[in-house]
Scaffold this motif. Structure first.
Motif, PDB file in Angstrom:
ATOM      1  N   ILE A   1      18.438  41.582 -18.540  1.00 39.51           N
ATOM      2  CA  ILE A   1      18.854  40.234 -18.152  1.00 39.51           C
ATOM      3  C   ILE A   1      19.726  39.598 -19.350  1.00 39.51           C
ATOM      4  N   VAL A   2      19.460  39.922 -20.641  1.00 37.29           N
ATOM      5  CA  VAL A   2      20.237  39.270 -21.633  1.00 37.29           C
ATOM      6  C   VAL A   2      20.382  40.630 -22.532  1.00 37.29           C
ATOM      7  N   THR A   3      21.513  40.673 -23.359  1.00 38.83           N
ATOM      8  CA  THR A   3      21.996  41.762 -24.334  1.00 38.83           C
ATOM      9  C   THR A   3      22.366  41.103 -25.662  1.00 38.83           C
ATOM     10  N   GLU A   4      22.177  40.080 -25.747  1.00 33.49           N
ATOM     11  CA  GLU A   4      22.564  39.271 -27.083  1.00 33.49           C
ATOM     12  C   GLU A   4      21.984  37.928 -27.115  1.00 33.49           C
ATOM     13  N   PRO A   5      21.775  37.491 -28.245  1.00 36.09           N
ATOM     14  CA  PRO A   5      20.983  36.068 -28.495  1.00 36.09           C
ATOM     15  C   PRO A   5      21.845  35.000 -27.780  1.00 36.09           C
ATOM     16  N   ALA A   6      23.094  34.920 -27.974  1.00 37.81           N
ATOM     17  CA  ALA A   6      24.242  34.131 -27.550  1.00 37.81           C
ATOM     18  C   ALA A   6      24.221  33.975 -26.033  1.00 37.81           C
TER      19      ALA A   6
ATOM     20  N   GLY B   1      18.834  27.982 -23.933  1.00 36.47           N
ATOM     21  CA  GLY B   1      17.881  27.199 -24.443  1.00 36.47           C
ATOM     22  C   GLY B   1      16.468  27.960 -23.829  1.00 36.47           C
ATOM     23  N   PHE B   2      15.504  27.536 -24.623  1.00 31.85           N
ATOM     24  CA  PHE B   2      14.334  28.332 -24.403  1.00 31.85           C
ATOM     25  C   PHE B   2      13.211  27.366 -24.677  1.00 31.85           C
TER      26      PHE B   2
ATOM     27  N   ILE C   1       0.962  29.824 -18.179  1.00 31.11           N
ATOM     28  CA  ILE C   1       2.310  29.572 -19.424  1.00 31.11           C
ATOM     29  C   ILE C   1       3.420  29.917 -18.674  1.00 31.11           C
ATOM     30  N   GLU C   2       4.187  29.099 -18.614  1.00 30.20           N
ATOM     31  CA  GLU C   2       5.693  29.471 -18.218  1.00 30.20           C
ATOM     32  C   GLU C   2       6.519  29.655 -19.771  1.00 30.20           C
ATOM     33  N   ALA C   3       7.413  30.539 -19.453  1.00 23.49           N
ATOM     34  CA  ALA C   3       8.333  30.764 -20.566  1.00 23.49           C
ATOM     35  C   ALA C   3       9.646  30.549 -19.874  1.00 23.49           C
ATOM     36  N   ARG C   4      10.285  29.547 -20.198  1.00 23.54           N
ATOM     37  CA  ARG C   4      11.595  29.041 -19.648  1.00 23.54           C
ATOM     38  C   ARG C   4      12.819  29.273 -20.133  1.00 23.54           C
ATOM     39  N   PHE C   5      13.833  29.930 -19.876  1.00 27.52           N
ATOM     40  CA  PHE C   5      15.270  30.430 -20.366  1.00 27.52           C
ATOM     41  C   PHE C   5      16.144  29.649 -19.560  1.00 27.52           C
ATOM     42  N   TRP C   6      17.222  29.294 -20.178  1.00 28.09           N
ATOM     43  CA  TRP C   6      18.677  28.636 -19.707  1.00 28.09           C
ATOM     44  C   TRP C   6      19.684  29.728 -20.158  1.00 28.09           C
ATOM     45  N   LEU C   7      20.224  30.426 -19.341  1.00 28.21           N
ATOM     46  CA  LEU C   7      21.151  31.330 -19.673  1.00 28.21           C
ATOM     47  C   LEU C   7      22.704  30.996 -19.663  1.00 28.21           C
ATOM     48  N   ARG C   8      23.393  31.665 -20.230  1.00 31.46           N
ATOM     49  CA  ARG C   8      24.942  31.526 -20.317  1.00 31.46           C
ATOM     50  C   ARG C   8      25.277  31.871 -18.702  1.00 31.46           C
ATOM     51  N   ALA C   9      26.471  31.081 -18.181  1.00 29.09           N
ATOM     52  CA  ALA C   9      26.796  31.440 -16.909  1.00 29.09           C
ATOM     53  C   ALA C   9      27.282  32.823 -16.781  1.00 29.09           C
ATOM     54  N   ASP C  10      27.538  33.356 -17.656  1.00 28.01           N
ATOM     55  CA  ASP C  10      28.173  34.985 -17.090  1.00 28.01           C
ATOM     56  C   ASP C  10      26.881  35.901 -16.786  1.00 28.01           C
TER      57      ASP C  10
ATOM     58  N   ASN D   1       3.180  44.948 -21.737  1.00 23.66           N
ATOM     59  CA  ASN D   1       3.456  43.732 -22.629  1.00 23.66           C
ATOM     60  C   ASN D   1       3.475  44.050 -24.224  1.00 23.66           C
ATOM     61  N   ALA D   2       2.791  44.773 -24.867  1.00 23.05           N
ATOM     62  CA  ALA D   2       2.585  45.118 -26.145  1.00 23.05           C
ATOM     63  C   ALA D   2       4.196  45.620 -26.561  1.00 23.05           C
ATOM     64  N   LEU D   3       4.767  46.449 -25.863  1.00 18.19           N
ATOM     65  CA  LEU D   3       5.877  46.839 -26.118  1.00 18.19           C
ATOM     66  C   LEU D   3       6.944  45.698 -25.912  1.00 18.19           C
ATOM     67  N   ASP D   4       6.921  44.956 -24.695  1.00 20.04           N
ATOM     68  CA  ASP D   4       7.935  43.889 -24.794  1.00 20.04           C
ATOM     69  C   ASP D   4       7.747  43.000 -26.090  1.00 20.04           C
ATOM     70  N   LYS D   5       6.428  42.497 -26.174  1.00 28.62           N
ATOM     71  CA  LYS D   5       6.151  41.638 -27.414  1.00 28.62           C
ATOM     72  C   LYS D   5       6.916  42.040 -28.808  1.00 28.62           C
ATOM     73  N   LEU D   6       6.863  43.655 -28.937  1.00 27.82           N
ATOM     74  CA  LEU D   6       7.409  44.159 -30.341  1.00 27.82           C
ATOM     75  C   LEU D   6       8.983  44.244 -29.909  1.00 27.82           C
ATOM     76  N   ILE D   7       9.496  44.632 -28.919  1.00 27.03           N
ATOM     77  CA  ILE D   7      11.002  44.496 -28.803  1.00 27.03           C
ATOM     78  C   ILE D   7      11.617  42.954 -29.005  1.00 27.03           C
ATOM     79  N   GLY D   8      10.792  42.034 -28.369  1.00 22.76           N
ATOM     80  CA  GLY D   8      11.313  40.597 -28.488  1.00 22.76           C
ATOM     81  C   GLY D   8      11.317  40.136 -30.110  1.00 22.76           C
ATOM     82  N   ALA D   9      10.097  40.484 -30.629  1.00 18.98           N
ATOM     83  CA  ALA D   9       9.885  40.313 -31.821  1.00 18.98           C
ATOM     84  C   ALA D   9      11.014  40.839 -32.697  1.00 18.98           C
ATOM     85  N   LEU D  10      11.342  42.090 -32.799  1.00 21.87           N
ATOM     86  CA  LEU D  10      12.329  42.616 -33.275  1.00 21.87           C
ATOM     87  C   LEU D  10      13.914  41.971 -33.054  1.00 21.87           C
ATOM     88  N   TRP D  11      13.957  41.727 -31.835  1.00 17.54           N
ATOM     89  CA  TRP D  11      15.275  41.200 -31.337  1.00 17.54           C
ATOM     90  C   TRP D  11      15.627  39.606 -32.059  1.00 17.54           C
ATOM     91  N   ARG D  12      14.314  38.843 -31.920  1.00 19.56           N
ATOM     92  CA  ARG D  12      14.593  37.654 -32.506  1.00 19.56           C
ATOM     93  C   ARG D  12      14.475  37.558 -34.043  1.00 19.56           C
TER      94      ARG D  12
END
Length: 276
Positions: free
Chosen positions: A67-72, A76-77, A86-95, A186-197
């Motif tokens: 869904i995303v490939t870079e933080p830019a 919004g989150f 829990i809801e985790a809400r993203f707002w994405l760039r139009a493209d 989920n554990a792997l997604d959490k790790l990937i997200g932590a690295l990415w952030r």
């Protein structure tokens, strides 16, 4: 980050019945709650997950789903806590909004079922990036001791004995980051997200898992751009075929100072001697 008001474990009393008799016990049990991943006001998935490191989980999911490939690309989150989840809400760039339509999933099912609710058979085994030429070399000891090192940094598992973990391994440094959840995906997604952030490139190390290696774990590894995947247990045959095709070095049964190497051995600088 933990969902406000939710703890990753709860103490509960029960009756332990053993051969020598029965007694009351109090045990720490892992929590799992529905977590909705919401993009531009539309729910993309609902996953049962442990309610800690939710921001990491959400970002890792967004990356591994393409869904995303870079933080830019994230404008919004926020995390919204409700009585039942829990809801985790993203707002994405139009493209990036077209990526939602390309891989839209609704998942509300048991943890460990990483493909619940996909729209077609084609989506179950999607195209993955080729990572054959990314990632560092590892010594035999780096791989052989990764799972043991991960077991030393699992506080939730120590309390509950009922969660999985994913760790990030650097050559010569061992496991430098880990995340836990009731579900291995989920554990792997959490790790990937932590690295990415944190701005750390998954291609600079390896992932190590406390579970068997299924198709979706290999897919997530490739989508994150990581070239080496290690596990304490076995891969499925299909997961191995995908790892081989994507250029992922897959090491399994990594415990007790050894491991089985199944695909793309070029990243292991000192392979196990052939004693057959």
């Amino acid at each position: 980050m933990m969902g406000a008001g939710f703890s990753p474990s709860q103490s509960r009393s029960g009756l332990s019945i053993q051969a020598e008799g029965a007694r009351m016990v109090t045990r720490a049990l892992p929590e799992e709650l529905p977590v909705a991943l919401v993009f531009d006001g539309s729910t993309q998935a609902v996953m049962m997950a442990t309610p800690d490191d939710i921001e990491d989980f959400a970002h890792g999911f967004a990356v591994t789903e393409g869904i995303v490939t870079e933080p830019a690309q994230i404008e919004g989150f926020e995390i919204a806590t409700h009585e039942r989840g829990i809801e985790a809400r993203f707002w994405l760039r139009a493209d990036r909004r077209e990526a939602l339509a390309a891989r839209r999933r609704f998942m509300a099912g048991p943890v460990g079922c990483g493909l619940c609710g996909i729209d077609s058979l084609e989506q179950a085994v999607r195209d993955m990036p080729d990572v054959a030429h990314v990632g560092p070399s590892f010594s035999r000891d780096d791989i052989a001791h990764a799972a043991d090192a991960l077991s030393d940094i699992q506080p939730l598992h120590r309390r509950t004995r009922a969660t999985h973990a994913a760790g990030f391994v650097l050559p010569g440094k061992g496991v430098v980051m880990a995340r836990e959840d009731v579900g291995r995906h989920n554990a792997l997604d959490k790790l990937i997200g932590a690295l990415w952030r944190a701005g750390r490139d998954p291609a600079s190390g390896a992932f190590v898992m406390t579970s068997r290696l299924s198709v979706e774990l290999v897919q997530k590894c490739a989508m994150a751009g990581c070239g080496t995947l290690i596990a304490v247990s076995a891969p499925t045959a299909h997961a191995l075929r995908l790892a081989d095709a994507a250029g992922i070095t897959l090491a399994a049964f990594a415990r007790g100072g050894g491991f089985d190497l199944y695909s793309n051995p070029h990243r292991i600088s000192h392979e196990v001697p052939d004693v057959a």
